[in-house]
Design a protein around this motif. Structure first.
Motif, PDB file in Angstrom:
ATOM      1  N   MET A  71      11.893  -9.487   3.539  1.00 14.53           N
ATOM      2  CA  MET A  71      10.635  -9.640   3.534  1.00 14.53           C
ATOM      3  C   MET A  71       9.941 -10.498   2.618  1.00 14.53           C
ATOM      4  N   ASP A  72       9.306 -11.717   2.742  1.00 13.39           N
ATOM      5  CA  ASP A  72       8.528 -12.298   1.670  1.00 13.39           C
ATOM      6  C   ASP A  72       7.149 -11.576   1.070  1.00 13.39           C
ATOM      7  N   TRP A  73       6.741 -12.055   0.056  1.00 11.07           N
ATOM      8  CA  TRP A  73       5.602 -11.425  -0.511  1.00 11.07           C
ATOM      9  C   TRP A  73       4.405 -11.408   0.063  1.00 11.07           C
ATOM     10  N   ASN A  74       4.257 -12.822   0.607  1.00  7.90           N
ATOM     11  CA  ASN A  74       2.683 -12.892   1.440  1.00  7.90           C
ATOM     12  C   ASN A  74       2.576 -12.018   2.661  1.00  7.90           C
ATOM     13  N   THR A  75       4.076 -11.588   3.276  1.00  9.76           N
ATOM     14  CA  THR A  75       3.621 -10.491   4.360  1.00  9.76           C
ATOM     15  C   THR A  75       3.651  -9.240   3.966  1.00  9.76           C
ATOM     16  N   TYR A  76       4.222  -8.869   2.744  1.00 10.10           N
ATOM     17  CA  TYR A  76       4.093  -7.747   2.122  1.00 10.10           C
ATOM     18  C   TYR A  76       2.777  -7.394   1.746  1.00 10.10           C
ATOM     19  N   PHE A  77       1.925  -8.229   1.041  1.00  9.84           N
ATOM     20  CA  PHE A  77       0.681  -8.242   0.650  1.00  9.84           C
ATOM     21  C   PHE A  77      -0.323  -8.087   2.058  1.00  9.84           C
ATOM     22  N   ALA A  78       0.059  -8.807   3.100  1.00 12.03           N
ATOM     23  CA  ALA A  78      -0.663  -8.505   4.114  1.00 12.03           C
ATOM     24  C   ALA A  78      -0.521  -7.069   4.881  1.00 12.03           C
ATOM     25  N   LEU A  79       0.772  -6.590   4.742  1.00  8.31           N
ATOM     26  CA  LEU A  79       0.738  -5.148   5.350  1.00  8.31           C
ATOM     27  C   LEU A  79       0.270  -4.174   4.292  1.00  8.31           C
ATOM     28  N   ARG A  80       0.176  -4.638   3.051  1.00  8.68           N
ATOM     29  CA  ARG A  80      -0.439  -3.767   1.861  1.00  8.68           C
ATOM     30  C   ARG A  80      -1.708  -3.584   2.050  1.00  8.68           C
ATOM     31  N   LYS A  81      -2.584  -4.699   2.530  1.00  5.78           N
ATOM     32  CA  LYS A  81      -3.857  -4.720   2.632  1.00  5.78           C
ATOM     33  C   LYS A  81      -4.220  -3.864   3.990  1.00  5.78           C
ATOM     34  N   THR A  82      -3.383  -4.098   5.176  1.00  2.00           N
ATOM     35  CA  THR A  82      -3.408  -3.270   6.351  1.00  2.00           C
ATOM     36  C   THR A  82      -3.624  -1.780   5.984  1.00  2.00           C
ATOM     37  N   ARG A  84      -4.029  -0.193   3.341  1.00  3.76           N
ATOM     38  CA  ARG A  84      -5.506   0.256   2.658  1.00  3.76           C
ATOM     39  C   ARG A  84      -6.688   0.326   3.576  1.00  3.76           C
ATOM     40  N   ASN A  85      -6.547  -0.710   4.435  1.00  4.61           N
ATOM     41  CA  ASN A  85      -7.766  -0.545   5.542  1.00  4.61           C
ATOM     42  C   ASN A  85      -7.401   0.914   6.281  1.00  4.61           C
ATOM     43  N   TYR A  86      -6.423   1.042   6.865  1.00  9.30           N
ATOM     44  CA  TYR A  86      -5.834   2.528   7.461  1.00  9.30           C
ATOM     45  C   TYR A  86      -6.401   3.812   6.559  1.00  9.30           C
ATOM     46  N   GLU A  87      -6.118   3.367   5.262  1.00  5.66           N
ATOM     47  CA  GLU A  87      -6.439   4.734   4.406  1.00  5.66           C
ATOM     48  C   GLU A  87      -7.999   4.978   4.339  1.00  5.66           C
ATOM     49  N   ARG A  88      -8.480   3.917   4.176  1.00  6.08           N
ATOM     50  CA  ARG A  88     -10.041   3.733   4.026  1.00  6.08           C
ATOM     51  C   ARG A  88     -10.699   4.358   5.244  1.00  6.08           C
ATOM     52  N   ALA A  89     -10.150   3.716   6.437  1.00  3.54           N
ATOM     53  CA  ALA A  89     -10.729   4.135   7.632  1.00  3.54           C
ATOM     54  C   ALA A  89     -10.740   5.652   8.032  1.00  3.54           C
ATOM     55  N   PHE A  90      -9.633   6.350   7.558  1.00  2.00           N
ATOM     56  CA  PHE A  90      -9.385   7.581   7.920  1.00  2.00           C
ATOM     57  C   PHE A  90     -10.423   8.573   6.789  1.00  2.00           C
ATOM     58  N   MET A  91     -10.690   8.007   5.705  1.00  2.00           N
ATOM     59  CA  MET A  91     -11.497   8.814   4.800  1.00  2.00           C
ATOM     60  C   MET A  91     -12.793   9.627   5.454  1.00  2.00           C
ATOM     61  N   PRO A 141      -6.532   9.070   3.180  1.00  2.00           N
ATOM     62  CA  PRO A 141      -5.694   8.219   2.576  1.00  2.00           C
ATOM     63  C   PRO A 141      -4.250   8.680   3.211  1.00  2.00           C
ATOM     64  N   VAL A 142      -4.016   9.938   2.824  1.00  2.00           N
ATOM     65  CA  VAL A 142      -2.576  10.390   3.333  1.00  2.00           C
ATOM     66  C   VAL A 142      -2.461  10.241   4.809  1.00  2.00           C
ATOM     67  N   VAL A 147      -0.412   7.173   9.734  1.00  2.00           N
ATOM     68  CA  VAL A 147      -0.471   6.533  10.921  1.00  2.00           C
ATOM     69  C   VAL A 147      -0.040   5.197  10.766  1.00  2.00           C
ATOM     70  N   PHE A 148      -0.349   4.396   9.483  1.00  2.00           N
ATOM     71  CA  PHE A 148       0.294   3.165   9.274  1.00  2.00           C
ATOM     72  C   PHE A 148       1.714   3.080   9.362  1.00  2.00           C
TER      73      PHE A 148
END
Length: 218
Positions: A71-82, A84-91, A141-142, A147-148
């Motif tokens: 996995m390249d770093w760009n893909t990793y950062f995109a998944l990492r951002k996704t 975080r969005n999951y974690e914030r959405a469920f707060m 976030p948990v 879910v992510f």
């Protein structure tokens, strides 16, 4: 003797005997080539058909595995951002569910004038409801991360591996927090604000700038 016979042939006009001609032995010359150990690798050639078959076999056997384990770093950062969005959405939903659930539970109880911990029961129930909401907010976030990971089950091992590598990079390149001060605060110690490769490079520059200021007080 051969010279005298040649002279007699010129005087008499006869042909020169064949025996007078001396045959020089011809030696077969063989060309030998010296092959150094370094040149053997160049001289050794393999069949293109065999190379193609071996390449196709390697792709068929390990091509899919290699694609799944990189996995390249760009893909990793995109998944990492996704993630975080999951974690914030469920707060917020988690906090609301906990708050409403605790409020409904305490509302069904009978109020007794007997104090609890020296306080009125209404105050205790209110504190319990707010505490339940805060617990639900912390659990958001948990739940979002769970879910992510369920939605991206195939990429889960790769994300975990890249998380480990990323944390190693952060721990190796971040500045010493001992020089942290109000006038020179350490920038993003845990690298939580990094969302792309360019932001990681910017983070590295900020760490170098922090070290320079802490050493030279500039």
């Amino acid at each position: 003797m051969a010279t005298a016979a040649i002279r007699m042939s010129f005087m008499t006009g006869r042909a020169i005997p064949r025996a007078c001609f001396a045959r020089t032995p011809t030696t077969a010359t063989t060309t030998t080539s010296t092959i150094t150990p370094g040149s053997r690798r160049l001289l050794t050639t393999s069949s293109p058909v065999k190379n193609a078959q071996a390449s196709n076999g390697a792709k068929a056997a390990g091509g899919e595995t290699q694609a799944e384990t990189t996995m390249d770093w760009n893909t990793y950062f995109a998944l990492r951002k996704t993630r975080r969005n999951y974690e914030r959405a469920f707060m917020v939903p988690s906090a609301l569910v906990s708050l409403l659930g605790a409020g409904y539970y305490f509302a069904q109880r009978d109020f007794d004038p007997t104090p609890i911990f020296g306080m009125d029961q209404v105050i205790v129930y209110g504190i319990g409801t707010v505490a339940a909401g805060l617990v639900g907010l912390a659990m958001g976030p948990v739940i979002g991360n769970t879910v992510f990971r369920a939605a991206n089950s195939r990429a889960k091992p790769l994300v975990d591996r890249m998380d480990t590598e990323f944390l190693k990079h952060i721990a190796r390149n971040r500045a010493d927090p001992a020089a942290n001060s109000i006038s020179n605060p350490i920038p993003d110690y845990y690298g939580e604000k990094i969302k792309s490769v360019s932001e990681y490079r910017s983070w590295l520059r900020k760490q170098r700038e922090f070290r320079r200021k802490s050493q030279f007080y500039v």
